[in-house]
Design a protein around this motif. Structure first.
Motif, PDB file in Angstrom:
ATOM      1  N   ASP B 346       0.898  -1.149   0.000  1.00 54.74           N
ATOM      2  CA  ASP B 346       0.000   0.000   0.000  1.00 54.74           C
ATOM      3  C   ASP B 346       0.939   1.202   0.000  1.00 54.74           C
ATOM      4  O   ASP B 346       1.521   1.551   1.015  1.00 54.74           O
ATOM      5  N   ILE B 347       1.093   1.806  -1.161  1.00 53.96           N
ATOM      6  CA  ILE B 347       2.117   2.839  -1.322  1.00 53.96           C
ATOM      7  C   ILE B 347       1.476   4.218  -1.399  1.00 53.96           C
ATOM      8  O   ILE B 347       0.465   4.415  -2.075  1.00 53.96           O
ATOM      9  N   VAL B 348       2.065   5.138  -0.686  1.00 53.64           N
ATOM     10  CA  VAL B 348       1.655   6.537  -0.808  1.00 53.64           C
ATOM     11  C   VAL B 348       2.908   7.325  -1.172  1.00 53.64           C
ATOM     12  O   VAL B 348       3.933   7.188  -0.532  1.00 53.64           O
ATOM     13  N   TRP B 349       2.805   8.097  -2.199  1.00 54.19           N
ATOM     14  CA  TRP B 349       3.936   8.977  -2.492  1.00 54.19           C
ATOM     15  C   TRP B 349       3.376  10.351  -2.827  1.00 54.19           C
ATOM     16  O   TRP B 349       2.221  10.504  -3.234  1.00 54.19           O
ATOM     17  N   GLY B 350       4.185  11.350  -2.622  1.00 56.99           N
ATOM     18  CA  GLY B 350       3.695  12.688  -2.902  1.00 56.99           C
ATOM     19  C   GLY B 350       4.839  13.651  -3.142  1.00 56.99           C
ATOM     20  O   GLY B 350       5.999  13.355  -2.857  1.00 56.99           O
ATOM     21  N   ALA B 351       4.473  14.788  -3.682  1.00 55.35           N
ATOM     22  CA  ALA B 351       5.462  15.826  -3.922  1.00 55.35           C
ATOM     23  C   ALA B 351       4.777  17.168  -3.748  1.00 55.35           C
ATOM     24  O   ALA B 351       3.563  17.285  -3.928  1.00 55.35           O
ATOM     25  N   GLY B 352       5.553  18.159  -3.361  1.00 55.62           N
ATOM     26  CA  GLY B 352       4.940  19.470  -3.181  1.00 55.62           C
ATOM     27  C   GLY B 352       5.960  20.571  -3.231  1.00 55.62           C
ATOM     28  O   GLY B 352       7.158  20.341  -3.052  1.00 55.62           O
ATOM     29  N   TYR B 353       5.484  21.748  -3.509  1.00 57.52           N
ATOM     30  CA  TYR B 353       6.355  22.911  -3.522  1.00 57.52           C
ATOM     31  C   TYR B 353       5.610  24.083  -2.909  1.00 57.52           C
ATOM     32  O   TYR B 353       4.449  24.337  -3.230  1.00 57.52           O
ATOM     33  N   ARG B 354       6.275  24.764  -1.995  1.00 59.16           N
ATOM     34  CA  ARG B 354       5.659  25.917  -1.357  1.00 59.16           C
ATOM     35  C   ARG B 354       6.618  27.079  -1.444  1.00 59.16           C
ATOM     36  O   ARG B 354       7.781  26.957  -1.101  1.00 59.16           O
ATOM     37  N   TYR B 355       6.122  28.202  -1.890  1.00 62.33           N
ATOM     38  CA  TYR B 355       6.953  29.391  -1.943  1.00 62.33           C
ATOM     39  C   TYR B 355       6.339  30.460  -1.067  1.00 62.33           C
ATOM     40  O   TYR B 355       5.138  30.718  -1.129  1.00 62.33           O
ATOM     41  N   SER B 356       7.149  31.044  -0.217  1.00 64.65           N
ATOM     42  CA  SER B 356       6.622  32.032   0.709  1.00 64.65           C
ATOM     43  C   SER B 356       7.496  33.272   0.665  1.00 64.65           C
ATOM     44  O   SER B 356       8.719  33.160   0.696  1.00 64.65           O
ATOM     45  N   TRP B 357       6.870  34.435   0.561  1.00 64.29           N
ATOM     46  CA  TRP B 357       7.695  35.638   0.552  1.00 64.29           C
ATOM     47  C   TRP B 357       7.102  36.697   1.479  1.00 64.29           C
ATOM     48  O   TRP B 357       5.893  36.752   1.674  1.00 64.29           O
ATOM     49  N   ASP B 358       7.975  37.457   2.077  1.00 65.30           N
ATOM     50  CA  ASP B 358       7.516  38.400   3.094  1.00 65.30           C
ATOM     51  C   ASP B 358       8.186  39.761   2.985  1.00 65.30           C
ATOM     52  O   ASP B 358       9.238  39.914   2.388  1.00 65.30           O
TER      53      ASP B 358
END
Lengths: 183, 654
Positions: B346-358
């Motif tokens: 039972d495989i779960v894989w994921g990817a993500g990208y978050r960009y934050s600027w202040d």
């Protein structure tokens, strides 16, 4: 210590992935399972054939009332479409309040109406209405039938006394498959 | 491979190491391989269950994807859930107050709308070892690595559940989920149709008005809009005066829309705008304002597989009273794919990208250098639950994360095992590594006065933890369930402040820590009209400075967390005729060591009456056992105290 753990897990993960890759099939094991709503709807329609209601006027539909929001609603509407019980075409109605529905034959109490169970079973107590609930305790609160899930199967519990007070006659086959029967 | 290198260099300003490229390719391969299994679920019509007889229907198996309680029992982690009913019974009007009743969560309120919340230690104003997700959106601020709890809020009645994971959730939820993850889920808009008005009036002074309207817009589309307004002025100082900062006013509006073209597909869109005034006597303009927009696609596939993808944009403007101001925008995209392979994986894989600027603005002495900054966090994770036998499963997973603020990769693996010895008992064990990545304040904070100079450091290391956990769950159908979880956490590179010649101080990582403890929960539901719950948690932490550190050991330990050794809550709910319900909670929080806060015992009681669905009236008494008690901060005439309160709530739904 941390580094060793990290390395070990990396290797194990790689190993598992390779093992998985060698073992896969393009089409996974198609073990078909059903949604709880579908199964409940099918069970309600099936068990209705094992209950005897006092005769309804010929023209009248067999009215099933659904109290509250539940996943059973969509499934029941679809499965009941075009079908009959005892020669009466089935009509499914959703009601969002605790009020007496005069022409109801079967009332299904959704889980989000659990808090008003006592009020509902009291309303329909002496009437020829089959009250069905979604949790095992429903029969202890004056309901006639409980439909609940145990692990991944559906189960049935019956309150015989409530069915007698309602003037309904239950087929012995129904009592035989019940997980629990209370007098 | 060369093209891949060039692409990643463009995104992250440096090439990605080859091994990561290998991970990505393997996962992509897995995705391609499972394309065959990507057929949507078979429709109910094709199954023909309506033609089955009684006995056959009893044999049909229900899918576990929709059976949340089943999957919770089998989870190889210390996890607790507050259901919508439990949230309602707490009588809480704001999210942090609900968390007081979750096992193992320490909630210390320090101001009218300020709470220090943590799991398994390290309680601070802005606890940095806890990840909080509101419908998939992170509430964790990268400014100082933490959650400011006046932020995430919702119409609590429209929440489906709150999942509290105690322990490292880093593999699935990313860096900073070192000691826990709090996952808040709202109900689908198809479940909240109609109007709902709720008015709450409390003494001492508090008022909350919320409303929601949900409707079906089209054949498969539903939506709701909601609004919440709260005003309160009820914090006192230890010296008996009313705190001028206790006067707060919050206003929020939001919506959620769901499109469900089939049983197995859901599109969700959520949005919100909020404007809060905290400390109105001093600030007659919003001190916290912002909003978000989120889109998500959830698709269930054949063979209990699923694909989720989500994108969101979040912005806010926050005034840190008298200190500085921050404007932040965040954009996040993520993907998660669950698939079965060979019947046993039972495989779960994921990817993500978050960009934050202040953009930050200096008001008093402290400031950030640079004042404006933007950075990206990319992550990729993979987890495999392998069924060695039907009852023994191994779960191996890892998350690889890159943070461009510190130009660093972090590898966070975890290994878990679970053994279902019977349908009523199970054991689990886990070993994980997790990391708390540096925040802007760790690297960029500057505090310069004529007497001393304080700096964050560019080579600030990530705080690290290796956790060992064991757990056991036992249940007897719906009547009784108990669980116990034990943990031992070894921490390294914990924050310290080191002194240098010339009255200069810098953030460094010269502390190690060792914590152990556990949580025990018990739920008893002997008859349909009574339910009881008991939870207890224990925490023992020791810290020591690493060789070479010149910091003070006691203040260094105190600076990273002020934690109670014992926490316990006893709850009871009784249902009477005419939908009358009485619920009570007896809560004990042990003393906080440094700064010292005395232990306290409180009682909350709630009586609710709902003569018919759509109308509820309730009376709630909170903190009934004493006039006032402090929960946080060092003793001083100006320490805030939380007082006894009473609240009347009326709800009308139509």
């Amino acid at each position: 210590m941390g580094l060793l753990v990290v390395k070990a897990i990396r290797i194990a993960l790689l190993g598992l992935l390779l093992f998985g890759a060698t073992g896969f099939r393009l089409h996974g094991d198609p073990e078909l399972r059903v949604s709880p709503g579908e199964l409940q709807a099918a069970f309600i329609l099936r068990l209705a054939h094992f209950v005897e209601w006092p005769p309804l006027p010929e023209e009248d539909p067999f009215v099933i009332i659904l109290l509250g929001n539940s996943s059973t609603e969509a499934a029941l509407r679809r499965q009941a479409s075009g079908k009959s019980i005892g020669g009466h075409p089935i009509e499914v109605r959703r009601v969002d309040d605790v009020e007496l529905v005069e022409d109801a034959s079967l009332v299904f109490v959704g889980e989000d109406f659990r808090r008003w169970t006592d009020t509902i079973t009291h309303l329909y107590e002496q009437r020829p209405v089959l009250t069905v609930g979604e949790n095992q305790n429903f029969i202890r609160r004056g309901g006639v039938i409980s439909l609940f899930f145990e692990e991944d199967h559906i189960r049935l519990a019956i309150n015989q006394g409530a069915s007698q007070r309602a003037g309904l006659s239950l087929d012995p086959q129904l009592l035989a498959v019940a997980a629990e029967v209370i007098p | 491979m060369a093209a891949f290198s060039r692409f990643t260099t463009l995104c992250f300003r440096r090439p990605i190491p080859r091994r990561v490229g290998a991970w990505c390719l393997m996962a992509a391969g897995g995705l391609v391989a499972s394309l065959g299994a990507m057929a949507p679920r078979p429709s109910p019509e094709t199954l023909g269950i309506e033609n089955l007889g009684l006995e056959d229907l009893l044999d049909v198996r229900v899918e576990s994807v929709s059976r949340k309680s089943e999957s919770l029992f089998e989870t190889a982690a210390a996890i607790g859930v507050l259901t919508d009913d439990e949230i309602r019974r707490t009588g809480a009007m704001v999210l942090p107050e609900v968390l007081r009743y979750a096992a193992g969560v320490q909630v210390s309120q320090h101001t009218s709308r300020g709470w220090a919340i943590s799991i398994r230690g390290f309680n601070l104003d802005s606890t940095n070892k806890l990840e909080v997700l509101m419908d998939g959106r992170s509430a964790y601020s990268p400014l100082f690595s933490g959650v400011i709890w006046d932020g995430p809020d919702y119409l609590l009645a429209d929440l489906d559940r709150i999942e509290v994971i105690r322990g490292p959730g880093a593999t699935m939820w990313g860096a900073n989920a070192v000691n826990g993850v709090i996952n808040i889920y709202s109900k689908g808009s198809e479940e909240t149709l109609g109007g709902r008005l709720e008015t709450t009036v409390g003494a001492p002074e508090s008022f909350v008005q919320s409303m929601r309207y949900g409707a079906q817009l089209a054949k498969h589309t539903y939506a709701r809009v909601w609004a919440k307004y709260a005003s309160e002025d009820r914090t006192w100082f230890e010296n008996g005066e009313k705190s001028p900062y206790g006067d707060t006013e919050i206003a929020r509006v939001g919506f959620r829309a769901d499109h469900l073209p089939s049983d197995s597909t859901r599109f969700v869109m959520t949005g919100e705008y909020f404007t809060d005034k905290l400390g109105i006597q001093h600030y007659d303009y919003p001190t916290y304002e912002g909003g978000h927009l989120l889109l998500r696609w959830e698709q269930e596939l054949a063979n209990e597989s699923s694909l989720n993808t989500q994108v969101y944009y979040d912005r806010y403007n926050r005034l840190y009273l008298g200190i500085f101001e921050e404007q932040r925008e965040t954009a996040d995209v993520s993907l998660r794919h669950r698939l079965r392979l060979a019947g046993r994986h039972d495989i779960v894989w994921g990817a993500g990208y978050r960009y934050s600027w202040d953009d930050t603005f200096q008001i008093a002495v402290p400031y950030l250098e640079p004042a404006s900054e933007g950075f990206g966090v990319a992550n990729f994770y993979l987890q495999d639950e392998f069924s060695w036998t039907d009852s023994f499963h191994l779960v191996l997973g890892a998350k690889q994360e890159y943070n461009s603020l510190v130009d660093r990769w972090e590898f966070q693996p975890s290994a878990r095992a679970k053994w279902l010895t019977s349908p009523h008992t199970m054991f689990w064990a886990a070993v994980s590594r997790s990391v708390r990545t540096p925040a802007r304040t760790d690297t960029d904070l500057r505090w310069i006065t004529p007497n001393f100079a304080f700096y964050g450091t560019d080579d600030y290391r990530s705080e690290k933890a290796v956790s060992f956990e064991l757990g056991h769950r036992f249940r007897v159908d719906d009547t009784f369930s108990a669980e116990i979880s034990l943990f031992r956490n070894l921490y390294d590179d914990l924050a310290t402040v080191e002194s240098y010649p010339g009255n200069t101080y810098r953030y460094q990582n010269m502390q190690k820590g060792d914590a152990w403890g556990g949580e025990f929960t018990l739920e008893y539901h002997p008859v349909y009209w009574a339910r009881f719950s008991l939870n207890y948690s224990y925490l023992d932490e020791t810290f020591r400075l690493k060789p070479g550190s010149n910091a003070d050991p006691d203040s260094s330990a105190a600076a990273i967390g002020n934690d109670a050794r014992h926490l316990s809550t006893l709850g009871a709910t009784l249902e009477f005729r005419h939908a009358l319900e009485l619920s009570g909670y007896l809560r004990y929080v042990d003393e906080l060591p440094d700064p010292r806060v005395p232990a306290y015992l409180t009682l909350d009681l709630r009586l609710s009456w709902s003569p018919r669905p759509g109308f509820e009236m309730s009376l709630l008494g909170r903190n009934l056992l004493d006039d006032r008690h402090p929960e946080y901060r060092a003793a001083s005439p100006y320490r805030n105290e939380i007082s006894r309160s009473v609240q009347l709530q009326v709800t009308w739904a139509y």
